[in-house]
Motif scaffolding. Structure first.
Motif, PDB file in Angstrom:
ATOM      1  N   ALA A  11       0.831  -1.204   0.000  1.00  0.00           N
ATOM      2  CA  ALA A  11       0.000   0.000   0.000  1.00  0.00           C
ATOM      3  C   ALA A  11       0.863   1.251   0.000  1.00  0.00           C
ATOM      4  O   ALA A  11       0.548   2.246  -0.646  1.00  0.00           O
ATOM      5  N   LEU A  12       1.981   1.220   0.741  1.00  0.00           N
ATOM      6  CA  LEU A  12       2.845   2.381   0.812  1.00  0.00           C
ATOM      7  C   LEU A  12       3.503   2.677  -0.522  1.00  0.00           C
ATOM      8  O   LEU A  12       3.714   3.836  -0.883  1.00  0.00           O
ATOM      9  N   LEU A  13       3.811   1.621  -1.277  1.00  0.00           N
ATOM     10  CA  LEU A  13       4.500   1.804  -2.547  1.00  0.00           C
ATOM     11  C   LEU A  13       3.558   2.033  -3.723  1.00  0.00           C
ATOM     12  O   LEU A  13       4.004   2.379  -4.811  1.00  0.00           O
ATOM     13  N   LEU A  14       2.258   1.849  -3.489  1.00  0.00           N
ATOM     14  CA  LEU A  14       1.294   2.031  -4.559  1.00  0.00           C
ATOM     15  C   LEU A  14       1.316   3.471  -5.038  1.00  0.00           C
ATOM     16  O   LEU A  14       1.228   4.408  -4.259  1.00  0.00           O
ATOM     17  N   VAL A  15       1.483   3.665  -6.313  1.00  0.00           N
ATOM     18  CA  VAL A  15       1.515   5.011  -6.872  1.00  0.00           C
ATOM     19  C   VAL A  15       0.158   5.315  -7.482  1.00  0.00           C
ATOM     20  O   VAL A  15      -0.316   4.596  -8.353  1.00  0.00           O
ATOM     21  N   VAL A  16      -0.464   6.374  -7.020  1.00  0.00           N
ATOM     22  CA  VAL A  16      -1.797   6.739  -7.463  1.00  0.00           C
ATOM     23  C   VAL A  16      -1.728   8.018  -8.279  1.00  0.00           C
ATOM     24  O   VAL A  16      -1.263   9.043  -7.784  1.00  0.00           O
ATOM     25  N   PRO A  17      -2.174   8.008  -9.527  1.00  0.00           N
ATOM     26  CA  PRO A  17      -2.172   9.237 -10.318  1.00  0.00           C
ATOM     27  C   PRO A  17      -3.242  10.186  -9.820  1.00  0.00           C
ATOM     28  O   PRO A  17      -4.315   9.773  -9.439  1.00  0.00           O
ATOM     29  N   LEU A  18      -2.911  11.470  -9.826  1.00  0.00           N
ATOM     30  CA  LEU A  18      -3.842  12.509  -9.402  1.00  0.00           C
ATOM     31  C   LEU A  18      -4.090  13.461 -10.553  1.00  0.00           C
ATOM     32  O   LEU A  18      -3.194  13.775 -11.316  1.00  0.00           O
ATOM     33  N   LEU A  19      -5.309  13.950 -10.658  1.00  0.00           N
ATOM     34  CA  LEU A  19      -5.642  14.949 -11.658  1.00  0.00           C
ATOM     35  C   LEU A  19      -5.799  16.286 -10.952  1.00  0.00           C
ATOM     36  O   LEU A  19      -6.722  16.476 -10.177  1.00  0.00           O
ATOM     37  N   HIS A  20      -4.873  17.199 -11.196  1.00  0.00           N
ATOM     38  CA  HIS A  20      -4.932  18.503 -10.565  1.00  0.00           C
ATOM     39  C   HIS A  20      -5.896  19.398 -11.330  1.00  0.00           C
ATOM     40  O   HIS A  20      -6.266  19.132 -12.473  1.00  0.00           O
ATOM     41  N   ALA A  21      -6.298  20.481 -10.691  1.00  0.00           N
ATOM     42  CA  ALA A  21      -7.126  21.469 -11.370  1.00  0.00           C
ATOM     43  C   ALA A  21      -6.409  21.941 -12.624  1.00  0.00           C
ATOM     44  O   ALA A  21      -5.188  21.954 -12.710  1.00  0.00           O
ATOM     45  N   ARG A  22      -7.164  22.317 -13.616  1.00  0.00           N
ATOM     46  CA  ARG A  22      -6.649  22.775 -14.918  1.00  0.00           C
ATOM     47  C   ARG A  22      -5.976  21.644 -15.691  1.00  0.00           C
ATOM     48  O   ARG A  22      -5.184  21.896 -16.584  1.00  0.00           O
ATOM     49  N   GLY A  23      -6.245  20.387 -15.336  1.00  0.00           N
ATOM     50  CA  GLY A  23      -5.790  19.266 -16.136  1.00  0.00           C
ATOM     51  C   GLY A  23      -4.381  18.784 -15.856  1.00  0.00           C
ATOM     52  O   GLY A  23      -3.907  17.866 -16.509  1.00  0.00           O
ATOM     53  N   GLN A  24      -3.665  19.372 -14.887  1.00  0.00           N
ATOM     54  CA  GLN A  24      -2.308  18.922 -14.596  1.00  0.00           C
ATOM     55  C   GLN A  24      -2.349  17.606 -13.842  1.00  0.00           C
ATOM     56  O   GLN A  24      -3.147  17.429 -12.929  1.00  0.00           O
ATOM     57  N   ALA A  25      -1.452  16.701 -14.192  1.00  0.00           N
ATOM     58  CA  ALA A  25      -1.419  15.395 -13.541  1.00  0.00           C
ATOM     59  C   ALA A  25      -0.078  15.178 -12.859  1.00  0.00           C
ATOM     60  O   ALA A  25       0.949  15.672 -13.283  1.00  0.00           O
ATOM     61  N   SER A  26      -0.085  14.431 -11.754  1.00  0.00           N
ATOM     62  CA  SER A  26       1.146  14.039 -11.090  1.00  0.00           C
ATOM     63  C   SER A  26       0.878  12.738 -10.349  1.00  0.00           C
ATOM     64  O   SER A  26      -0.256  12.271 -10.281  1.00  0.00           O
ATOM     65  N   THR A  27       1.922  12.163  -9.828  1.00  0.00           N
ATOM     66  CA  THR A  27       1.764  10.911  -9.082  1.00  0.00           C
ATOM     67  C   THR A  27       2.460  11.032  -7.745  1.00  0.00           C
ATOM     68  O   THR A  27       3.504  11.658  -7.606  1.00  0.00           O
ATOM     69  N   LEU A  28       1.857  10.408  -6.738  1.00  0.00           N
ATOM     70  CA  LEU A  28       2.440  10.351  -5.406  1.00  0.00           C
ATOM     71  C   LEU A  28       2.101   9.006  -4.787  1.00  0.00           C
ATOM     72  O   LEU A  28       1.020   8.466  -5.038  1.00  0.00           O
ATOM     73  N   PRO A  29       2.989   8.469  -3.967  1.00  0.00           N
ATOM     74  CA  PRO A  29       2.666   7.221  -3.270  1.00  0.00           C
ATOM     75  C   PRO A  29       1.480   7.422  -2.320  1.00  0.00           C
ATOM     76  O   PRO A  29       1.312   8.488  -1.735  1.00  0.00           O
ATOM     77  N   LEU A  30       0.688   6.374  -2.182  1.00  0.00           N
ATOM     78  CA  LEU A  30      -0.464   6.427  -1.294  1.00  0.00           C
ATOM     79  C   LEU A  30      -0.231   5.486  -0.107  1.00  0.00           C
ATOM     80  O   LEU A  30      -0.357   4.278  -0.229  1.00  0.00           O
ATOM     81  N   PRO A  31       0.127   6.020   1.059  1.00  0.00           N
ATOM     82  CA  PRO A  31       0.311   5.180   2.240  1.00  0.00           C
ATOM     83  C   PRO A  31      -1.024   4.824   2.868  1.00  0.00           C
ATOM     84  O   PRO A  31      -2.067   5.372   2.493  1.00  0.00           O
ATOM     85  N   PRO A  32      -1.047   3.933   3.829  1.00  0.00           N
ATOM     86  CA  PRO A  32      -2.312   3.543   4.465  1.00  0.00           C
ATOM     87  C   PRO A  32      -3.060   4.706   5.100  1.00  0.00           C
ATOM     88  O   PRO A  32      -4.283   4.675   5.215  1.00  0.00           O
ATOM     89  N   SER A  33      -2.351   5.753   5.519  1.00  0.00           N
ATOM     90  CA  SER A  33      -3.017   6.896   6.155  1.00  0.00           C
ATOM     91  C   SER A  33      -3.895   7.671   5.188  1.00  0.00           C
ATOM     92  O   SER A  33      -4.776   8.412   5.614  1.00  0.00           O
TER      93      SER A  33
END
Length: 466
Positions: A11-33
């Motif tokens: 779960a800590l290493l799972l990388v979840v893509p995010l869609l920012h406002a105005r269409g910008q995308a980035s990825t960050l790890p998603l920990p259990p918290s």
């Protein structure tokens, strides 16, 4: 056990893509918290200090800080330089402070049990201010805070809330002041149990038991006494003493300055205890008649205090901020804690930097270097500013402030006292994590509404550097 650990690591290493406002995308790890990108390492000051090229470089030296503090009191209308207040106060001045703080409530308010507060009770609370008894002129009186004191919109301990079930943000709570803070005493409530006081950075009601009245000379001289100790921990407590209850286990929050007594015999007990393993400090106390006196008290030498304000360096900024990590959010310094603006001001205060109390005043203070944003400022301009944030910068949106930890993984990170974090996941859903504490988060993914991010609402970035 092995299966559980493996699942947590996955779960800590799972990388979840995010869609920012105005269409910008980035990825960050998603920990259990659920707090994006923040693992155990990122919740330690050592991690962020390790990112600094020069962690011990002085950002502002003592003379620069003193000059900025002087400019703050000279140019910022939210601050009050008590030494320069007139010897006589007019009714116009006093009523202006009281009525400028808060208008009598006209909208429904609810108590801690979610029940509506009767209109008659709210009217009685407003009447308790006794505005009709403010004299045409009065001699300016001085006092000193003797214990951690709540400052309130009205002379009442009644906690009120905007919605049933919302029992965190008390709409009558303004802030808190700490022992040793000088105040001007401007007025008393109708029953005499409350005083309207003006401190260097706020004007509000507090219970009379929190204040000891003294001469102008005695009150103002306390802040200049030397040598002294600066509280550098989140909070420290004086040593328990049965012999002197008024100075027993007194709470002193970060940044509080207390004089050290050096003329007492080192081999004689202080308040029933040897002082050799403690600092003997001087604290204000309230006598039975409400007048000011001073008493020796003890702070253990192993408590988190320093002989002077800490140097304003990257290492100290990070270390001081992380001493509050996990402390519950306390609107107006409630819950024996602090809110977002109280958090950043207490951190900077431990390094000698004075700040206004509220976010609106901090973010627009004429004494601070800053980049301001208009409502029409373009998203790309705001994004560039966010990507240029440095450690120690203060990021303001309406009603909130964040302390920048600088850049990591190509985006800015902040530590702040925050109620929650919302962000958009790859499938377009919005996830909310209730934080309600001093927390480390990335800045860019944080949503301020359905279709906008925190950076789209930035009003200013304040920079505590040359």
């Amino acid at each position: 056990m092995r299966t559980t650990v493996s699942a947590a690591l996955l779960a800590l290493l799972l990388v979840v893509p995010l869609l920012h406002a105005r269409g910008q995308a980035s990825t960050l790890p998603l920990p259990p918290s659920g707090v994006l990108g923040v693992g155990e390492a990122q919740m330690t000051p050592a991690f962020w200090i390790g990112l600094q090229a020069q962690p011990d470089k002085v950002i502002l030296d003592r003379s620069q800080i003193q000059a900025q503090n002087a400019a703050l009191f000279a140019r910022d209308g939210s601050m009050h330089e008590l030494r320069k207040l007139p010897a006589t106060l007019s009714a116009t001045q006093v009523r202006g402070w009281i009525e400028g703080l808060a208008r009598p409530p006209t909208r429904p308010l609810y108590d801690v049990e979610g029940k509506p507060v009767p209109a008659a009770r709210l009217e009685a609370i407003a009447d308790a201010r006794a505005l009709d008894t403010v004299p045409a002129s009065q001699k300016t009186r001085f006092g000193m805070v003797v214990r951690r004191a709540a400052l309130r919109s009205f002379p009442t301990t009644l906690r009120v809330f905007s919605e049933p079930g919302d029992s965190d943000i008390d709409r009558f709570q303004e802030t808190a002041e700490f022992p040793g803070t000088p105040v001007l005493i401007a007025h008393a409530s109708r029953d005499g149990r409350w005083l309207f006081v003006v401190s260097p950075r706020y004007a509000a009601w507090t219970e009379a038991a929190n204040i000891a009245e003294g001469s102008r000379a005695d009150v103002l001289a306390y802040a200049d006494k030397a040598p002294y100790r600066i509280v550098t921990g989140a909070k420290v407590y004086t040593v328990f003493t049965r012999e002197a209850p008024a100075v027993s286990q007194v709470e002193l929050d970060m940044g509080t300055r207390v004089p050290v007594l050096t003329d007492l015999p080192p081999d004689q007990p202080v308040n029933g205890q040897t002082p050799y393993a403690a600092h003997v400090i001087e604290l204000p106390v309230r006598k039975a008649d409400g007048s000011l006196a001073f008493s020796p008290a003890l702070i253990q030498k192993n408590a988190d205090t320093a002989a002077d304000y800490l140097p304003l360096t990257p290492r100290n900024l990070i270390t001081q901020a992380f001493k509050f990590l996990g402390e519950r959010y306390g609107w107006g310094h409630a819950y024996d804690g602090r809110d977002c603006s109280g958090f950043v001001s207490d951190v900077y205060r431990s390094m000698g930097v004075q700040m206004p109390r509220n976010t609106s005043s901090q973010g627009m203070s004429p004494a601070f270097a800053k980049q301001a944003f208009a409502k029409g400022s373009a998203h790309q301009q705001r994004l560039r500013a966010a990507q240029g944030l440095q450690l120690g910068d203060l990021v303001y949106i309406p009603g909130h402030v964040m302390l920048s930890l600088g850049q990591w993984r190509g985006q800015p990170w902040v530590i702040h006292d925050v109620l929650g974090m919302s962000y958009r996941t790859a499938d377009g859903a919005t996830r909310h994590v209730k934080l309600n504490a001093v927390s480390v988060t990335p800045l860019l993914p944080m949503l301020a509404g359905k279709d906008s991010t925190f950076i789209d609402h930035m009003t200013s970035i304040v920079r505590m550097r040359p």
